[in-house]
Design an enzyme around this catalytic site. Structure first.
Site, PDB file in Angstrom:
ATOM      1  N   LYS A 281       0.856  -1.184   0.000  1.00  0.00           N
ATOM      2  CA  LYS A 281       0.000   0.000   0.000  1.00  0.00           C
ATOM      3  C   LYS A 281       0.899   1.243   0.000  1.00  0.00           C
ATOM      4  CE  LYS A 281      -4.410   1.312   1.879  1.00  0.00           C
ATOM      5  NZ  LYS A 281      -5.634   0.909   2.519  1.00  0.00           N
ATOM      6  N   GLU A 363     -19.968  -4.095   9.723  1.00  0.00           N
ATOM      7  CA  GLU A 363     -20.836  -3.218  10.504  1.00  0.00           C
ATOM      8  C   GLU A 363     -21.929  -3.994  11.230  1.00  0.00           C
ATOM      9  OE1 GLU A 363     -19.798  -2.607   7.422  1.00  0.00           O
ATOM     10  OE2 GLU A 363     -18.684  -0.732   7.581  1.00  0.00           O
ATOM     11  N   ARG A 391     -25.915  -0.233   6.534  1.00  0.00           N
ATOM     12  CA  ARG A 391     -25.706  -1.675   6.458  1.00  0.00           C
ATOM     13  C   ARG A 391     -26.369  -2.417   7.619  1.00  0.00           C
ATOM     14  NH1 ARG A 391     -21.003  -3.788   3.463  1.00  0.00           N
ATOM     15  NH2 ARG A 391     -21.582  -3.084   1.399  1.00  0.00           N
TER      16      ARG A 391
HETATM   17  C1  LIG Z   1     -19.212  -1.072   4.208  1.00  0.00           C
HETATM   18  C2  LIG Z   1     -18.009  -0.176   4.275  1.00  0.00           C
HETATM   19  N1  LIG Z   1     -17.423   0.060   5.470  1.00  0.00           N
HETATM   20  C3  LIG Z   1     -16.342   0.860   5.542  1.00  0.00           C
HETATM   21  C4  LIG Z   1     -15.825   1.445   4.426  1.00  0.00           C
HETATM   22  C5  LIG Z   1     -14.653   2.413   4.517  1.00  0.00           C
HETATM   23  N2  LIG Z   1     -13.481   1.899   3.785  1.00  0.00           N
HETATM   24  C6  LIG Z   1     -13.141   2.338   2.578  1.00  0.00           C
HETATM   25  S1  LIG Z   1     -11.808   1.579   1.935  1.00  0.00           S
HETATM   26  C7  LIG Z   1     -11.629   0.663   3.347  1.00  0.00           C
HETATM   27  C8  LIG Z   1     -10.499  -0.305   3.458  1.00  0.00           C
HETATM   28  C9  LIG Z   1     -10.535  -1.300   2.373  1.00  0.00           C
HETATM   29  O1  LIG Z   1      -9.449  -2.156   2.523  1.00  0.00           O
HETATM   30  P1  LIG Z   1      -9.054  -3.148   1.364  1.00  0.00           P
HETATM   31  O2  LIG Z   1     -10.273  -3.754   0.791  1.00  0.00           O
HETATM   32  O3  LIG Z   1      -8.023  -4.065   1.879  1.00  0.00           O
HETATM   33  O4  LIG Z   1      -8.479  -2.188   0.244  1.00  0.00           O
HETATM   34  P2  LIG Z   1      -7.107  -1.362   0.240  1.00  0.00           P
HETATM   35  O5  LIG Z   1      -7.503   0.049   0.570  1.00  0.00           O
HETATM   36  O6  LIG Z   1      -6.190  -1.932   1.260  1.00  0.00           O
HETATM   37  O7  LIG Z   1      -6.602  -1.483  -1.135  1.00  0.00           O
HETATM   38  C10 LIG Z   1     -12.626   0.956   4.274  1.00  0.00           C
HETATM   39  C11 LIG Z   1     -12.749   0.365   5.605  1.00  0.00           C
HETATM   40  C12 LIG Z   1     -16.479   1.176   3.202  1.00  0.00           C
HETATM   41  N3  LIG Z   1     -16.078   1.747   2.066  1.00  0.00           N
HETATM   42  N4  LIG Z   1     -17.541   0.356   3.154  1.00  0.00           N
END
Ligand SMILES: Cc1ncc(C[n+]2csc(CCOP(=O)(O)OP(=O)(O)O)c2C)c(N)n1
Length: 606
Positions: A281, A363, A391
């Site tokens: 990342k 959630e 959610r």
């Molecule tokens: C239902 C929901 N909860 C929380 C979020 C906030 N959120 C956006 S990106 C993220 C992390 C995603 O991690 P990952 O899938 O590993 O992707 P990366 O950013 O590491 O590439 C979160 C928690 C969201 N978009 N949707």
């Protein structure tokens, strides 16, 4: 940015550039992403980590008609640059392109998304439809290890493994959600990736994987053989395999030639499969590599120093401090679903590690766990963004309110969020919460009322929902100003300040009204009812969908009680609101102080 310029003019070059040129293109794209995000803000770290895999996917597949279904969608910048480079500089700006996939922008964006965990289910549905139509296009679900931990993802895998549709899942594993990914699944992935058993024969495995010829039955035969030969390797993927989904990996997600070769080879496997790639990342920008969490979603910053240009004050930080203060007097728990930083809980989690739980992007689980803690008799807060609270509607109904459990919800980002746009706006919570019995909803209108409301909530012993916006509330607002006796403005929560400014402007023009800021939304405060009895005209102003917000609720209460008043409800229209600067959007949709002032004048015919 020579190659980027060439690709801008002719996307089909992606099919013919040499590997060297493609690597050069990766560097140029990284530079461009950093440049644009440093000006417009956005999701930097995730996008820097997914440059090579996105280029490899565009190289190997034909997009369109082949389709990438992004999970969350916050990592699609390289895809946007490849498909609409001319517009990328308008990223997240009003009327510019969105920071998330949006089919209105390009036929290569399939769904308008922003919430985690949906990619595998929607890819499977799309494949069902396509197979029925005998369409041969490839469907790729692209998901991060954080989103992999979401419950819907597992429902999706369960179904996909059962119906065995040809969906290709790219698991982009960087060990990070926004913060390091939490939970047993994540530990499981990490454990096998770092195990020497996996590391040792990886090169051998990759070599074999590269040798898979890419068509038809032959592929199946060979891959079965590979499975046998590399049994020890497939074992780590046993989780997917047992679900009926072929597993390949883990491989280096930044090694472009290797990615291309492997994608070519698995392209024609006509079964559901996971290709597990390991990425970093923030890759390629030292500040983001060091602090991927800070650069996950960041405002404009200085490229040379990595410092954010304006550190906007948020209510989140203030709420985190209140919780720390209360923690000195009471024992309670705080639960969040992968949003510790955004919710201002970093210090609380450090100082009270045994009272803080991050359940991952889950959630519904967060809310049910809270219901269990509340049942044990201990106070518990669920801190969550308004949009992600959506959610958990059934858990709020079934596991909290129906049980009458005194869980306190801290609903951050309630209202328009600005640049993240329609997937992230929190403009429905008053509407969907007010339909449920047995709960209290508050919308504090100042930092002072926010603090009081949170502190009081601990003693209320009833399901309680406290909503507050992204931008910081004013320190203090007068509790009421009774000047005119005929007309009163009720400024609800985040809209109190703008209503108050409109009120003062009207006063300067000798239009005498009264003003009362409103914190308690449901049940309607009896004292407020008494106060507003004497007014003939009532104006409500709120940052929620007008049709089903506080004003409409008040209208219903009046109607049920035979109270006859003229009511002007000012709130957001019944529509999804686009991305852009929050103040600009508030103005566009009638919630700036100026527009509130104009609307009231129109209503009063003055
Ligand atoms: C239902 C929901 N909860 C929380 C979020 C906030 N959120 C956006 S990106 C993220 C992390 C995603 O991690 P990952 O899938 O590993 O992707 P990366 O950013 O590491 O590439 C979160 C928690 C969201 N978009 N949707």
């Amino acid at each position: 940015m020579k190659l980027l310029q060439e690709i801008k003019n002719d996307y089909s070059l992606i099919k013919t550039l040499s590997i060297e040129q493609l690597n050069q293109l990766c560097s140029e794209i990284r530079e461009f992403i950093i440049e644009v995000v440093s000006k417009n803000g956005g999701h930097l770290s995730s996008n820097l980590g997914s440059v090579e895999i996105t280029i490899a996917l565009h190289r190997v597949f034909n997009i369109p008609p082949d389709k990438i279904i992004w999970d969350v969608g916050h990592q699609c910048y390289t895809h946007k640059i490849l498909t609409r480079c001319n517009q990328f500089e308008t990223l997240r700006k009003y009327k510019g392109i969105s920071g998330f996939p949006n089919p209105k922008e390009s036929q290569t964006d399939i769904f308008l998304v922003g919430h985690a965990g949906t990619s595998i289910s929607s890819a499977t549905g799309l494949k069902i439809g396509n197979d029925f139509k005998e369409s041969k296009e490839h469907i790729i679900a692209f998901i991060g290890d954080g989103s992999l931990t979401n419950g819907i993802t597992f429902e999706g895998l369960n179904f996909l493994g059962d119906i065995k549709k040809n969906v290709k899942i790219i698991l982009n594993d960087n060990k990070m959600s926004i913060s390091p990914t939490k939970g047993a699944i994540s530990y499981y992935l990490t454990k096998f990736i770092t195990s020497p058993l996996v590391n040792k024969p990886k090169e051998e495995f990759v070599e074999i994987l590269k040798k898979i010829p890419s068509i038809g039955k032959e592929v199946l035969k060979l891959t079965k053989e590979i499975e046998k030969k590399t049994k020890f390797l497939i074992v780590p993927g046993v989780f997917f395999e047992k679900l009926g989904i072929r597993y390949f990996g883990p491989i280096d997600g930044h090694d472009l030639p290797q990615l291309i070769e492997i994608l070519e080879n698995i392209k024609e496997i006509n079964e559901p499969l996971v290709l597990h790639i390991i990425t970093k990342k923030g890759k390629g920008y030292s500040f983001a590599e060091k602090e991927p969490e800070k650069f996950h979603s960041i405002g404009p910053f200085d490229i040379k120093t990595g410092e954010e240009i304006i550190r906007q004050k948020t209510n989140s930080k203030f709420v985190g401090q209140i919780l720390e203060e209360i923690a000195k007097k009471f024992e309670f728990f705080v639960i969040t679903a992968a949003m510790e930083k955004g919710l201002g809980l970093e210090n609380f989690s450090k100082n009270y590690p045994d009272r803080f739980f991050d359940v991952g992007i889950a959630e519904s689980n967060a809310v049910i766990v809270a219901s269990g803690i509340a049942k044990s008799g201990l106070p518990v807060f669920v801190a969550i963004y308004s949009t992600f609270l959506q959610r958990t509607y059934d858990q709020i109904f079934h596991d909290i309110c129906l049980q009458n459990l005194p869980v306190i919800f801290l609903i951050d980002r309630a209202g328009l969020v600005g640049e993240d746009g329609p997937t992230h706006n929190g403009i429905f919570d008053i509407s969907f919460l007010r339909t449920i019995p047995n709960l209290k909803i508050y919308a504090p209108y100042s930092l002072e009322s926010l603090k009081k409301t949170i502190e009081n909530a601990i003693n209320e012993k009833i399901p309680t929902f406290i909503r507050y916006p992204r931008d910081i509330l004013p320190e203090k607002i007068d509790e009421q100003i009774i000047e005119g006796s005929n007309i009163v403005i009720l400024g609800v929560g985040s809209m109190s300040l703008n209503s108050f400014i409109a009120f003062q402007k009207l006063k300067n023009e000798n239009i005498n009204l009264s003003f009362i800021p409103v914190n308690q939304i449901k049940p309607i405060d009896e004292e407020l009812m008494k106060k507003i009895e004497k007014f003939d005209k009532i104006i409500t102003v709120e940052e929620n969908i007008r049709l089903c917000g506080f004003g409409s609720y008040l209208l219903g209460v009046f109607s049920d009680n035979g109270i006859k008043k003229e009511l002007l409800r000012i709130g957001l229209p019944d529509t999804f609101i686009e991305h852009g600067d929050r103040n600009l959007l508030l103005d566009k949709y009638g919630l700036s102080s100026e527009k509130i002032y104009e609307k009231i004048k129109e209503f009063l015919n003055v």
